[in-house]
Design an enzyme around this catalytic site. Structure first.
Site, mmCIF file in Angstrom:
data_model
loop_
_atom_site.group_PDB
_atom_site.id
_atom_site.type_symbol
_atom_site.label_atom_id
_atom_site.label_comp_id
_atom_site.label_asym_id
_atom_site.label_seq_id
_atom_site.Cartn_x
_atom_site.Cartn_y
_atom_site.Cartn_z
ATOM 1 N N ASN A 114 75.310 71.926 147.436
ATOM 2 C CA ASN A 114 75.532 71.228 146.157
ATOM 3 C C ASN A 114 75.125 72.053 144.928
ATOM 4 O O ASN A 114 75.517 71.734 143.801
ATOM 5 C CB ASN A 114 74.809 69.873 146.121
ATOM 6 C CG ASN A 114 75.481 68.800 146.950
ATOM 7 O OD1 ASN A 114 74.846 67.883 147.457
ATOM 8 N ND2 ASN A 114 76.804 68.899 147.104
ATOM 9 N N ASP A 122 78.822 59.649 149.947
ATOM 10 C CA ASP A 122 79.862 60.451 149.301
ATOM 11 C C ASP A 122 80.766 59.593 148.418
ATOM 12 O O ASP A 122 80.989 58.414 148.709
ATOM 13 C CB ASP A 122 80.695 61.154 150.379
ATOM 14 C CG ASP A 122 81.511 62.297 149.810
ATOM 15 O OD1 ASP A 122 81.181 62.785 148.712
ATOM 16 O OD2 ASP A 122 82.488 62.700 150.459
ATOM 17 N N TRP A 156 84.408 57.902 142.243
ATOM 18 C CA TRP A 156 84.172 56.555 141.709
ATOM 19 C C TRP A 156 84.110 56.612 140.178
ATOM 20 O O TRP A 156 84.714 55.790 139.485
ATOM 21 C CB TRP A 156 82.868 55.997 142.286
ATOM 22 C CG TRP A 156 82.521 54.623 141.803
ATOM 23 C CD1 TRP A 156 82.874 53.439 142.378
ATOM 24 C CD2 TRP A 156 81.764 54.286 140.625
ATOM 25 N NE1 TRP A 156 82.394 52.388 141.643
ATOM 26 C CE2 TRP A 156 81.706 52.888 140.560
ATOM 27 C CE3 TRP A 156 81.137 55.042 139.625
ATOM 28 C CZ2 TRP A 156 81.032 52.210 139.540
ATOM 29 C CZ3 TRP A 156 80.470 54.372 138.605
ATOM 30 C CH2 TRP A 156 80.432 52.977 138.569
HETATM 31 C C1 FPP Z 1 78.231 62.723 146.794
HETATM 32 O O1 FPP Z 1 79.200 62.318 145.895
HETATM 33 C C2 FPP Z 1 76.916 62.500 146.268
HETATM 34 C C3 FPP Z 1 76.043 63.477 145.929
HETATM 35 C C4 FPP Z 1 76.310 64.917 145.990
HETATM 36 C C5 FPP Z 1 74.748 63.156 145.383
HETATM 37 C C6 FPP Z 1 74.172 61.889 145.899
HETATM 38 C C7 FPP Z 1 73.003 61.645 145.112
HETATM 39 C C8 FPP Z 1 72.547 60.437 144.778
HETATM 40 C C9 FPP Z 1 73.137 59.157 145.193
HETATM 41 C C10 FPP Z 1 71.355 60.414 143.930
HETATM 42 C C11 FPP Z 1 70.190 60.687 144.812
HETATM 43 C C12 FPP Z 1 68.989 60.311 144.147
HETATM 44 C C13 FPP Z 1 67.887 59.955 144.808
HETATM 45 C C14 FPP Z 1 66.771 59.484 144.048
HETATM 46 C C15 FPP Z 1 67.802 59.978 146.259
HETATM 47 P P1 FPP Z 1 80.171 63.417 145.311
HETATM 48 O O2 FPP Z 1 79.630 63.861 144.006
HETATM 49 O O3 FPP Z 1 80.370 64.477 146.332
HETATM 50 O O4 FPP Z 1 81.463 62.583 145.084
HETATM 51 P P2 FPP Z 1 82.955 63.074 145.334
HETATM 52 O O5 FPP Z 1 83.096 63.209 146.816
HETATM 53 O O6 FPP Z 1 83.750 61.963 144.770
HETATM 54 O O7 FPP Z 1 83.118 64.368 144.604
#
Ligand code: FPP
Length: 240
Positions: free
Chosen positions: A69, A20, A25
């Site tokens: 998501n 997360d 970031w």
């Molecule tokens: C959470 O950060 C992250 C996600 C919803 C997506 C995670 C996905 C990846 C790291 C890419 C995956 C790819 C592969 C190939 C496995 P957020 O967007 O919720 O961040 P926030 O909490 O700051 O809003």
């Protein structure tokens, strides 16, 4: 796999990660959300590489895309799906080199044909590897997993005319995602929130939970070791 990898008897055999903080970031750096997720993939690559060389970590499960998501903007969903499409092809040489077996869990019916095809190809291509298992949860939700298992168990019970009272926890668990692996010993969540957010609801019943403020794209191996240290200091009692 590497022969000079560090060995430790008390490493968690199965580590799960809620990655997360990609967006926060990116925002801090005035970057796009897509840039945040791209960096998130790089952080994941580094962790997979590192864990695959550690003697003792047998399974690494990561939450890449939750059932919830889809509610994000089309632009962001497309960016994440695009990264997954790329990763399913581009990461294969290194995964194979490190002996990593890849498994995707989650509801595939919501994914595009192209992604499903690449997932199947990636799973097949890493099937013969004998190192760490990398499990990526895509369009996954803990409640979906439990509902899905309940339906499959019911179907089987009806077909075989089984007595419902004789059904055990193990009978149920075999229909869940990750049934071929032991439950996670350690569940790490980055990004500062202290919740499980519908990740491995059944499987994490006895997992040690570790929360860090570090945003996922900034998560380095020193942060991973902090989690491992805390895990090693905890006493696991499994309700005893
Ligand atoms: C959470 O950060 C992250 C996600 C919803 C997506 C995670 C996905 C990846 C790291 C890419 C995956 C790819 C592969 C190939 C496995 P957020 O967007 O919720 O961040 P926030 O909490 O700051 O809003």
């Amino acid at each position: 796999m590497n022969s000079d990898k560090p060995a430790s008897p008390s490493l968690p055999s199965h580590v799960a990660v809620i990655m997360d903080g990609n967006n926060r970031w990116a925002k801090q750096r005035q970057l796009s959300s897509a840039e945040g997720h791209k960096k998130g993939v790089a952080a994941l690559r580094e962790l997979v590489r590192y864990c695959s060389e550690l003697d003792g970590i047998n399974v690494l499960t990561v939450f890449a895309f939750s059932s919830e998501n889809w509610q994000r903007s089309d632009e962001e969903v497309n960016a994440i799906m695009g990264l997954m499409l790329q990763a399913m092809v581009n990461e294969l040489p290194e995964l194979n080199e490190n002996g990593v077996r890849m498994h995707i869990v989650g509801d595939r019916s919501g994914l595009s044909e192209g992604l499903i095809q690449r997932i199947e190809n990636a799973e097949l291509s890493t099937l013969q590897n004998d190192g760490m298992h990398l499990v990526i949860a895509i369009n996954y939700g803990g409640r979906w997993d439990i509902m899905n298992a309940a339906k499959s168990l019911l179907e089987e019970a009806q077909k075989e005319e089984r007595n419902i009272n004789e059904i055990t926890e193990n009978d149920f668990a075999q229909f869940l995602s990750l049934s071929e692996f032991s439950d996670p010993d350690l569940l790490i969540r980055t990004g500062g929130e202290h919740r499980i957010s519908n990740f491995l609801l059944w499987q994490a019943a006895y997992s040690e939970l570790y929360f860090t403020e570090v945003f996922w794209p900034a998560f380095r191996m020193i942060d991973f070791w902090r989690a491992i240290r805390v895990y090693q200091q905890r006493e696991r009692r499994y309700g005893r």
